[in-house]
Design a protein around this motif. Structure first.
Motif, PDB file in Angstrom:
ATOM      1  N   ALA A 163     -81.924   9.401  47.193  1.00  0.00           N
ATOM      2  CA  ALA A 163     -81.153   8.665  46.198  1.00  0.00           C
ATOM      3  C   ALA A 163     -80.085   9.589  45.638  1.00  0.00           C
ATOM      4  O   ALA A 163     -80.323  10.772  45.435  1.00  0.00           O
ATOM      5  CB  ALA A 163     -82.062   8.163  45.082  1.00  0.00           C
ATOM      6  N   VAL A 164     -78.897   9.046  45.383  1.00  0.00           N
ATOM      7  CA  VAL A 164     -77.760   9.859  44.950  1.00  0.00           C
ATOM      8  C   VAL A 164     -77.267   9.362  43.597  1.00  0.00           C
ATOM      9  O   VAL A 164     -77.154   8.159  43.364  1.00  0.00           O
ATOM     10  CB  VAL A 164     -76.612   9.796  45.979  1.00  0.00           C
ATOM     11  N   VAL A 169     -71.338   7.397  48.992  1.00  0.00           N
ATOM     12  CA  VAL A 169     -72.767   7.721  48.969  1.00  0.00           C
ATOM     13  C   VAL A 169     -73.315   7.883  50.383  1.00  0.00           C
ATOM     14  O   VAL A 169     -74.127   8.782  50.656  1.00  0.00           O
ATOM     15  CB  VAL A 169     -73.556   6.635  48.205  1.00  0.00           C
ATOM     16  N   ARG A 170     -72.881   7.033  51.302  1.00  0.00           N
ATOM     17  CA  ARG A 170     -73.386   7.127  52.682  1.00  0.00           C
ATOM     18  C   ARG A 170     -73.004   8.459  53.312  1.00  0.00           C
ATOM     19  O   ARG A 170     -73.790   9.037  54.070  1.00  0.00           O
ATOM     20  CB  ARG A 170     -72.836   5.966  53.521  1.00  0.00           C
ATOM     21  N   ARG A 171     -71.809   8.965  52.976  1.00  0.00           N
ATOM     22  CA  ARG A 171     -71.403  10.258  53.514  1.00  0.00           C
ATOM     23  C   ARG A 171     -72.203  11.395  52.869  1.00  0.00           C
ATOM     24  O   ARG A 171     -72.528  12.384  53.532  1.00  0.00           O
ATOM     25  CB  ARG A 171     -69.904  10.460  53.266  1.00  0.00           C
ATOM     26  N   ILE A 172     -72.519  11.272  51.588  1.00  0.00           N
ATOM     27  CA  ILE A 172     -73.354  12.293  50.936  1.00  0.00           C
ATOM     28  C   ILE A 172     -74.700  12.387  51.636  1.00  0.00           C
ATOM     29  O   ILE A 172     -75.206  13.480  51.922  1.00  0.00           O
ATOM     30  CB  ILE A 172     -73.538  11.969  49.440  1.00  0.00           C
ATOM     31  N   ILE A 173     -75.291  11.229  51.932  1.00  0.00           N
ATOM     32  CA  ILE A 173     -76.598  11.206  52.604  1.00  0.00           C
ATOM     33  C   ILE A 173     -76.488  11.817  54.002  1.00  0.00           C
ATOM     34  O   ILE A 173     -77.362  12.589  54.432  1.00  0.00           O
ATOM     35  CB  ILE A 173     -77.138   9.761  52.653  1.00  0.00           C
ATOM     36  N   LYS A 174     -75.399  11.511  54.713  1.00  0.00           N
ATOM     37  CA  LYS A 174     -75.235  12.048  56.061  1.00  0.00           C
ATOM     38  C   LYS A 174     -75.006  13.550  56.042  1.00  0.00           C
ATOM     39  O   LYS A 174     -75.552  14.293  56.864  1.00  0.00           O
ATOM     40  CB  LYS A 174     -74.080  11.349  56.770  1.00  0.00           C
ATOM     41  N   GLU A 190     -87.391  16.420  43.394  1.00  0.00           N
ATOM     42  CA  GLU A 190     -88.496  15.639  43.958  1.00  0.00           C
ATOM     43  C   GLU A 190     -88.989  14.621  42.930  1.00  0.00           C
ATOM     44  O   GLU A 190     -89.063  14.912  41.734  1.00  0.00           O
ATOM     45  CB  GLU A 190     -89.651  16.565  44.355  1.00  0.00           C
ATOM     46  N   ASP A 191     -89.342  13.430  43.384  1.00  0.00           N
ATOM     47  CA  ASP A 191     -89.912  12.419  42.498  1.00  0.00           C
ATOM     48  C   ASP A 191     -91.240  12.905  41.930  1.00  0.00           C
ATOM     49  O   ASP A 191     -91.982  13.651  42.588  1.00  0.00           O
ATOM     50  CB  ASP A 191     -90.147  11.105  43.251  1.00  0.00           C
ATOM     51  N   GLY A 209     -89.987  10.563  47.371  1.00  0.00           N
ATOM     52  CA  GLY A 209     -88.556  10.336  47.215  1.00  0.00           C
ATOM     53  C   GLY A 209     -87.852  11.576  46.688  1.00  0.00           C
ATOM     54  O   GLY A 209     -88.417  12.364  45.932  1.00  0.00           O
ATOM     55  N   ILE A 210     -86.599  11.731  47.090  1.00  0.00           N
ATOM     56  CA  ILE A 210     -85.775  12.861  46.656  1.00  0.00           C
ATOM     57  C   ILE A 210     -84.495  12.312  46.029  1.00  0.00           C
ATOM     58  O   ILE A 210     -83.876  11.387  46.561  1.00  0.00           O
ATOM     59  CB  ILE A 210     -85.402  13.789  47.834  1.00  0.00           C
ATOM     60  N   SER A 211     -84.103  12.896  44.907  1.00  0.00           N
ATOM     61  CA  SER A 211     -82.867  12.489  44.230  1.00  0.00           C
ATOM     62  C   SER A 211     -81.856  13.619  44.315  1.00  0.00           C
ATOM     63  O   SER A 211     -82.162  14.763  43.967  1.00  0.00           O
ATOM     64  CB  SER A 211     -83.144  12.158  42.759  1.00  0.00           C
TER      65      SER A 211
END
Length: 592
Positions: A200-201, A209-214, A249-250, A260-262
């Motif tokens: 999650a960003v 956001v999709r590029r951050i995840i990639k 970390e969640d 989950g990771i933020s």
């Protein structure tokens, strides 16, 4: 040991009065213990800063109980006694609402007591291959930091095995004052083995956001790994887009076994510019500048425009200028691969020739680790070279393959570590150009000595060669001269070269070997002195064959440290290979 009372310190506005020097006494004859305690004291720090305010001194005195006891525990001394008196009264016995308005005297007395040793060092269960600190053993000094390190090591071992929620859930620490021993019994709960959940960003502004995840490349669905988590954060940091990056970390596990990771990010300003100036007595001045957009299209694309005007006022050469454009895109083929494209045009007016050139290419840089990167590209170059007797057009297509290993502790002012960059590039020539193979090596090493690493030895070796082509059928940029700030200081810029027996044109060689040694000393925090010696050799056939020529120079320099790297002033003179007079070089950053 006097008890420490907790309370709220109110503001007492008494006037500042003369304060006697703080009396700080440590019983016993252990200088290391005394030094550690004095270093931990807030009262001594306040005294060194000239603090006389009663409120501030009273607060520092109350805090010193905990700080001094913590310092004693860190040295394995669990029976120490700390006494702190203000105006003759024990500070722990003074109620916060009854604090003195005027302080005339402060005394601190510490009785460290004996160093305790471990009588028991149990910690269980442990993950496979966990290696506890060597000092966590029966008979060793029972320093509190060693216990903490053992606990952290045990937890880290389980986390590395995928148990992200591992923790120390039980501890039994028993100090036996009669025998001066400490029994440590720690219990670790590993928890379940977990897998990475989705990323999650938050905090992004322009970045997609999709590029951050990639770019992060977090392996969702795979077993949890602290190393993978840090790698993902590092990928985001090295884009240069973010001022800060934190992967959190969640608190709770998502059934059945995912965590989950933020990603919490703060973006930098999208645009940046900079400039630099260098001056040498024979090479003239060089002015360079750049404009950078960190996030051109919202996907982390770094677009850079840079220009340069060089050899302004040079003794023997005309003015050079160049303009280049570079576009980098992170996570192009993989999370660790950056795609690059560039285009550059320029003009050079040297003593022996004048050329106009165009260079363009694409490539990929892959991060093998945080210190090692590999690269491959496809580059096209075209040069129109005007010699005194002829004009030649050179065209080449090259496939450069390189690797960089950077273990320096600083890129602008290294004092430890090493740097190695090597590149091999087969190239295909068109028209008047020969085909062949280029190789470049740049190796640097740094080692510091003395108190606070005040003396640094820095060494550099350069090796460059082009094979498979003759001097007369290669563009000047493929050939090598020696002399000047980047090769041999003390000799004029590109003073070492050849005269072609075929065309009569002066040209560079097909091989260059350069070596430099510097001794750098810090006089103050900002001022440093440097002594240096440089050597250079060129060859007319390959790296070392054919006709070879060499020269050397030596000199001294001055460095002034700034926040963006040291300002450099070097004065060099020739010691072999001809040349006369001193050469002066001014720039930003160390010479290598």
């Amino acid at each position: 040991m006097a008890a420490l009372c907790l309370g709220v310190t109110l503001a007492f506005g008494g006037p500042a009065r003369a304060l006697d020097p703080i009396g700080f006494t440590v019983t016993g004859n252990d200088a290391d213990v005394a030094l550690a305690l004095r270093g931990a004291s807030l009262l001594l720090a306040a005294q060194s800063e000239g603090t006389t305010n009663a409120q501030d001194l009273f607060a520092s005195a109350r805090a010193d109980y905990g700080r001094l006891v913590g310092a004693l525990y860190a040295m394995g001394r669990y029976s120490g006694v700390v006494e702190i008196r203000i105006n003759g009264r024990e500070v722990a016995d003074i109620p916060p609402l009854d604090a003195p308005n005027v302080i005339n005297s402060i005394t601190v007395q510490v009785t460290p007591g004996p160093a305790f040793t471990f009588s028991k060092t149990r910690i269980a269960p442990l993950a496979a291959d966990t290696k506890l600190p060597e000092d966590y053993r029966v008979g060793a000094v029972a320093e509190s930091d060693v216990v903490s390190a053992a606990a952290s090591t045990a937890v880290d071992g389980w986390r590395a095995a995928g148990h992200a929620k591992a923790d120390v859930t039980g501890q039994d620490l028993t100090a036996d004052h009669a025998t001066a021993t400490l029994a440590a019994d720690l219990t670790v709960t590993a928890g379940p083995r977990l897998r990475f959940g989705p990323l999650a960003v938050s905090g992004q502004d322009r970045m997609d956001v999709r590029r951050i995840i990639k770019i992060a490349g977090l392996p969702t669905g795979e077993q949890f790994s602290p190393e993978e988590l840090e790698d993902a954060a590092e990928r985001l940091r090295r884009t240069g887009i973010f001022r800060s990056v934190a992967l959190v970390e969640d608190d709770a596990i998502t059934a059945p076994d995912t965590l989950g990771i933020s990603a919490r990010v703060v973006e930098e300003k999208p645009r940046r510019f900079g400039f630099g100036v260098e001056v040498a007595s024979t090479e003239g001045a060089k002015i360079s500048g750049y404009w950078l957009h960190r996030n051109l299209l919202g996907g982390g694309e770094r677009f850079r425009v840079e220009g340069e005007i060089a050899q302004i006022g040079a003794q023997n050469n005309g003015v050079d200028y160049a303009l280049g454009f570079t576009l980098d895109r992170p996570a192009t083929l993989s999370a660790d691969t950056t795609g690059t494209s560039f285009f550059k045009i320029g003009h050079e007016a040297d003593t022996d020739f004048t050329q106009d050139y165009v260079e363009a290419g694409i490539g990929f840089t892959h991060y093998l680790s945080r210190e090692i990167t590999g690269r491959i590209g496809l580059e096209y170059s075209q040069y129109r070279v005007q010699y005194p007797t002829s004009t030649i057009n050179f065209r080449n297509l090259a496939l450069p393959i390189g690797i960089t290993w950077d273990k320096r502790n600083s890129k602008t002012d290294a004092t430890q570590g090493f740097y190695v960059d090597a590149e091999a590039a087969p190239f295909l020539g068109f028209g008047a150009s020969d085909s062949g193979f280029r190789f470049n090596l740049d190796a640097r090493a740094y080692r510091s000595f003395g108190e606070d690493d005040r003396i640094t030895l820095a060494a550099r070796l350069q090796a460059k060669t082009v094979m498979g082509g003759s001097i007369d059928n290669l563009p000047p940029d493929f050939l090598f001269y020696s002399g000047g700030g980047g090769t041999v200081r003390g000799h004029s810029f590109q003073s070492l070269g050849y005269t072609s027996t075929v065309t009569g044109n002066r040209t560079g060689g097909t091989g260059f070997i350069g070596a430099s040694l510097e001794v750098r000393g810090k006089v103050t925090k900002t001022i440093g002195l440097v002594g240096f010696a440089d050597f250079g050799q060129i060859a007319s056939d390959g790296l070392l064959a054919g006709v070879t020529q060499s020269h050397a120079g030596a000199g001294f320099g001055l460095r002034y440290a700034t926040g963006f790297g040291p300002i450099r002033l070097d004065i060099g003179a020739p010691i072999s290979g001809g040349g006369k007079g001193a050469q002066v070089y001014v720039g930003i950053g160390q010479s290598f």
